[in-house]
Design a protein around this motif. Structure first.
Motif, PDB file in Angstrom:
ATOM      1  N   THR A  88       7.543  -1.586   4.951  1.00 28.90           N
ATOM      2  CA  THR A  88       7.599  -1.086   3.581  1.00 28.90           C
ATOM      3  C   THR A  88       6.238  -0.491   3.247  1.00 28.90           C
ATOM      4  OG1 THR A  88       9.187  -2.806   2.979  1.00 28.90           O
ATOM      5  CG2 THR A  88       8.012  -1.722   1.181  1.00 28.90           C
ATOM      6  N   TRP A  89       6.203   0.822   3.103  1.00 27.93           N
ATOM      7  CA  TRP A  89       4.954   1.507   2.782  1.00 27.93           C
ATOM      8  C   TRP A  89       4.715   1.454   1.287  1.00 27.93           C
ATOM      9  CZ3 TRP A  89       1.606   3.155   6.405  1.00 27.93           C
ATOM     10  CH2 TRP A  89       2.075   3.228   7.720  1.00 27.93           C
ATOM     11  N   GLN A  90       3.466   1.204   0.908  1.00 28.43           N
ATOM     12  CA  GLN A  90       3.089   1.148  -0.506  1.00 28.43           C
ATOM     13  C   GLN A  90       1.958   2.133  -0.756  1.00 28.43           C
ATOM     14  OE1 GLN A  90       2.067  -2.993  -1.020  1.00 28.43           O
ATOM     15  NE2 GLN A  90       4.169  -3.497  -1.568  1.00 28.43           N
ATOM     16  N   LYS A  91       2.112   2.933  -1.806  1.00 27.29           N
ATOM     17  CA  LYS A  91       1.084   3.912  -2.158  1.00 27.29           C
ATOM     18  C   LYS A  91      -0.087   3.203  -2.832  1.00 27.29           C
ATOM     19  CE  LYS A  91       2.417   7.960  -3.303  1.00 27.29           C
ATOM     20  NZ  LYS A  91       2.840   9.224  -3.890  1.00 27.29           N
ATOM     21  N   SER A  92      -1.272   3.696  -2.576  1.00 22.27           N
ATOM     22  CA  SER A  92      -2.477   3.131  -3.180  1.00 22.27           C
ATOM     23  C   SER A  92      -2.388   3.167  -4.695  1.00 22.27           C
ATOM     24  CB  SER A  92      -3.696   3.939  -2.727  1.00 22.27           C
ATOM     25  OG  SER A  92      -4.817   3.629  -3.508  1.00 22.27           O
ATOM     26  N   SER A  93      -2.910   2.142  -5.331  1.00 27.63           N
ATOM     27  CA  SER A  93      -2.923   2.098  -6.795  1.00 27.63           C
ATOM     28  C   SER A  93      -3.838   3.167  -7.371  1.00 27.63           C
ATOM     29  CB  SER A  93      -3.360   0.715  -7.282  1.00 27.63           C
ATOM     30  OG  SER A  93      -4.674   0.446  -6.839  1.00 27.63           O
ATOM     31  N   ARG A  94      -4.702   3.731  -6.568  1.00 29.19           N
ATOM     32  CA  ARG A  94      -5.614   4.786  -7.021  1.00 29.19           C
ATOM     33  C   ARG A  94      -5.030   6.185  -6.833  1.00 29.19           C
ATOM     34  NH1 ARG A  94     -11.170   3.261  -8.440  1.00 29.19           N
ATOM     35  NH2 ARG A  94     -11.188   1.028  -8.144  1.00 29.19           N
ATOM     36  N   GLU A 147      -5.214  13.246  -3.320  1.00 27.98           N
ATOM     37  CA  GLU A 147      -5.317  12.494  -2.083  1.00 27.98           C
ATOM     38  C   GLU A 147      -4.602  11.156  -2.227  1.00 27.98           C
ATOM     39  OE1 GLU A 147      -9.391  12.597  -2.514  1.00 27.98           O
ATOM     40  OE2 GLU A 147      -9.594  14.587  -1.686  1.00 27.98           O
ATOM     41  N   CYS A 148      -3.582  10.944  -1.413  1.00 26.24           N
ATOM     42  CA  CYS A 148      -2.776   9.723  -1.497  1.00 26.24           C
ATOM     43  C   CYS A 148      -2.752   9.017  -0.146  1.00 26.24           C
ATOM     44  CB  CYS A 148      -1.351  10.048  -1.921  1.00 26.24           C
ATOM     45  SG  CYS A 148      -1.252  10.852  -3.522  1.00 26.24           S
ATOM     46  N   ALA A 191       0.997  -0.313   5.017  1.00 26.01           N
ATOM     47  CA  ALA A 191       2.142  -1.176   5.323  1.00 26.01           C
ATOM     48  C   ALA A 191       1.706  -2.228   6.334  1.00 26.01           C
ATOM     49  CB  ALA A 191       3.303  -0.370   5.892  1.00 26.01           C
ATOM     50  N   ALA A 192       2.279  -3.403   6.216  1.00 26.78           N
ATOM     51  CA  ALA A 192       2.003  -4.485   7.167  1.00 26.78           C
ATOM     52  C   ALA A 192       2.981  -4.409   8.327  1.00 26.78           C
ATOM     53  CB  ALA A 192       2.110  -5.831   6.475  1.00 26.78           C
ATOM     54  N   PHE A 193       2.457  -4.434   9.540  1.00 24.84           N
ATOM     55  CA  PHE A 193       3.245  -4.497  10.764  1.00 24.84           C
ATOM     56  C   PHE A 193       2.986  -5.859  11.399  1.00 24.84           C
ATOM     57  CE2 PHE A 193       2.733  -0.016  10.029  1.00 24.84           C
ATOM     58  CZ  PHE A 193       3.841   0.593  10.578  1.00 24.84           C
ATOM     59  N   SER A 194       3.393  -6.043  12.616  1.00 27.50           N
ATOM     60  CA  SER A 194       3.140  -7.296  13.333  1.00 27.50           C
ATOM     61  C   SER A 194       1.665  -7.389  13.706  1.00 27.50           C
ATOM     62  CB  SER A 194       3.990  -7.362  14.601  1.00 27.50           C
ATOM     63  OG  SER A 194       5.349  -7.295  14.287  1.00 27.50           O
ATOM     64  N   GLY A 195       0.879  -8.075  12.895  1.00 30.31           N
ATOM     65  CA  GLY A 195      -0.522  -8.296  13.207  1.00 30.31           C
ATOM     66  C   GLY A 195      -1.460  -7.156  12.887  1.00 30.31           C
ATOM     67  N   VAL A 196      -0.946  -6.017  12.402  1.00 28.71           N
ATOM     68  CA  VAL A 196      -1.806  -4.890  12.050  1.00 28.71           C
ATOM     69  C   VAL A 196      -1.402  -4.336  10.690  1.00 28.71           C
ATOM     70  CG1 VAL A 196      -2.260  -4.222  14.442  1.00 28.71           C
ATOM     71  CG2 VAL A 196      -0.381  -3.161  13.209  1.00 28.71           C
ATOM     72  N   ILE A 197      -2.287  -3.521  10.139  1.00 24.85           N
ATOM     73  CA  ILE A 197      -2.005  -2.843   8.881  1.00 24.85           C
ATOM     74  C   ILE A 197      -2.005  -1.351   9.161  1.00 24.85           C
ATOM     75  CG2 ILE A 197      -2.830  -2.398   6.535  1.00 24.85           C
ATOM     76  CD1 ILE A 197      -4.098  -5.228   6.683  1.00 24.85           C
ATOM     77  N   GLY A 198      -0.910  -0.694   8.801  1.00 25.20           N
ATOM     78  CA  GLY A 198      -0.801   0.741   8.991  1.00 25.20           C
ATOM     79  C   GLY A 198      -1.349   1.474   7.780  1.00 25.20           C
ATOM     80  N   VAL A 199      -2.048   2.587   8.031  1.00 26.18           N
ATOM     81  CA  VAL A 199      -2.599   3.432   6.970  1.00 26.18           C
ATOM     82  C   VAL A 199      -2.194   4.856   7.285  1.00 26.18           C
ATOM     83  CG1 VAL A 199      -4.702   4.205   5.813  1.00 26.18           C
ATOM     84  CG2 VAL A 199      -4.590   1.891   6.727  1.00 26.18           C
ATOM     85  N   ARG A 200      -1.599   5.550   6.287  1.00 22.15           N
ATOM     86  CA  ARG A 200      -1.176   6.930   6.537  1.00 22.15           C
ATOM     87  C   ARG A 200      -1.370   7.803   5.300  1.00 22.15           C
ATOM     88  NH1 ARG A 200       5.451   6.522   6.667  1.00 22.15           N
ATOM     89  NH2 ARG A 200       5.740   6.172   4.429  1.00 22.15           N
ATOM     90  N   ASP A 201      -1.341   9.095   5.528  1.00 22.79           N
ATOM     91  CA  ASP A 201      -1.430  10.102   4.469  1.00 22.79           C
ATOM     92  C   ASP A 201      -0.023  10.282   3.911  1.00 22.79           C
ATOM     93  OD1 ASP A 201      -1.599  12.402   2.910  1.00 22.79           O
ATOM     94  OD2 ASP A 201      -2.676  13.559   4.409  1.00 22.79           O
ATOM     95  N   SER A 202       0.160  10.033   2.633  1.00 19.15           N
ATOM     96  CA  SER A 202       1.502  10.117   2.052  1.00 19.15           C
ATOM     97  C   SER A 202       2.026  11.543   1.995  1.00 19.15           C
ATOM     98  CB  SER A 202       1.524   9.491   0.649  1.00 19.15           C
ATOM     99  OG  SER A 202       0.709  10.240  -0.224  1.00 19.15           O
ATOM    100  N   LYS A 203       1.144  12.532   2.104  1.00 22.35           N
ATOM    101  CA  LYS A 203       1.585  13.924   2.072  1.00 22.35           C
ATOM    102  C   LYS A 203       1.982  14.428   3.454  1.00 22.35           C
ATOM    103  CE  LYS A 203      -2.261  15.379   0.250  1.00 22.35           C
ATOM    104  NZ  LYS A 203      -2.940  14.139   0.519  1.00 22.35           N
ATOM    105  N   ASP A 204       1.627  13.707   4.513  1.00 17.68           N
ATOM    106  CA  ASP A 204       1.928  14.141   5.886  1.00 17.68           C
ATOM    107  C   ASP A 204       2.374  12.931   6.700  1.00 17.68           C
ATOM    108  OD1 ASP A 204       2.199  15.647   8.161  1.00 17.68           O
ATOM    109  OD2 ASP A 204       0.063  15.948   8.468  1.00 17.68           O
ATOM    110  N   ARG A 205       3.466  12.330   6.300  1.00 23.77           N
ATOM    111  CA  ARG A 205       3.938  11.093   6.936  1.00 23.77           C
ATOM    112  C   ARG A 205       4.300  11.274   8.401  1.00 23.77           C
ATOM    113  NH1 ARG A 205       7.391   9.923   1.618  1.00 23.77           N
ATOM    114  NH2 ARG A 205       5.729   8.944   0.419  1.00 23.77           N
TER     115      ARG A 205
END
Length: 60
Positions: free
Chosen positions: A5-11, A18-19, A23-37
């Motif tokens: 479940t991806w969540q957009k930054s509160s900022r 810039e967004c 998202a939490a994965f198994s043991g890692v945290i994913g970070v992505r650009d919401s404009k270029d998923r």
């Protein structure tokens, strides 16, 4: 494994600026650009993610 479940930054704004999503994965945290998923995401350990957030807060 279920899809993360991806969540957009509160900022993030609705003006199309810039967004970042996280998202939490198994043991890692994913970070992505919401404009270029389709570009993929970074996979950071919780420690790396915490260090990234600390660094970004210092720059703000």
């Amino acid at each position: 494994m279920t899809a993360p479940t991806w969540q957009k930054s509160s900022r993030s704004t609705t003006q199309g600026g810039e967004c970042v999503e996280v998202a939490a994965f198994s043991g890692v945290i994913g970070v992505r650009d919401s404009k270029d998923r389709k570009a993929g995401h970074l996979a950071l350990t919780p420690e790396q993610f915490a260090a990234l957030v600390r660094c970004l807060k210092r720059l703000a």
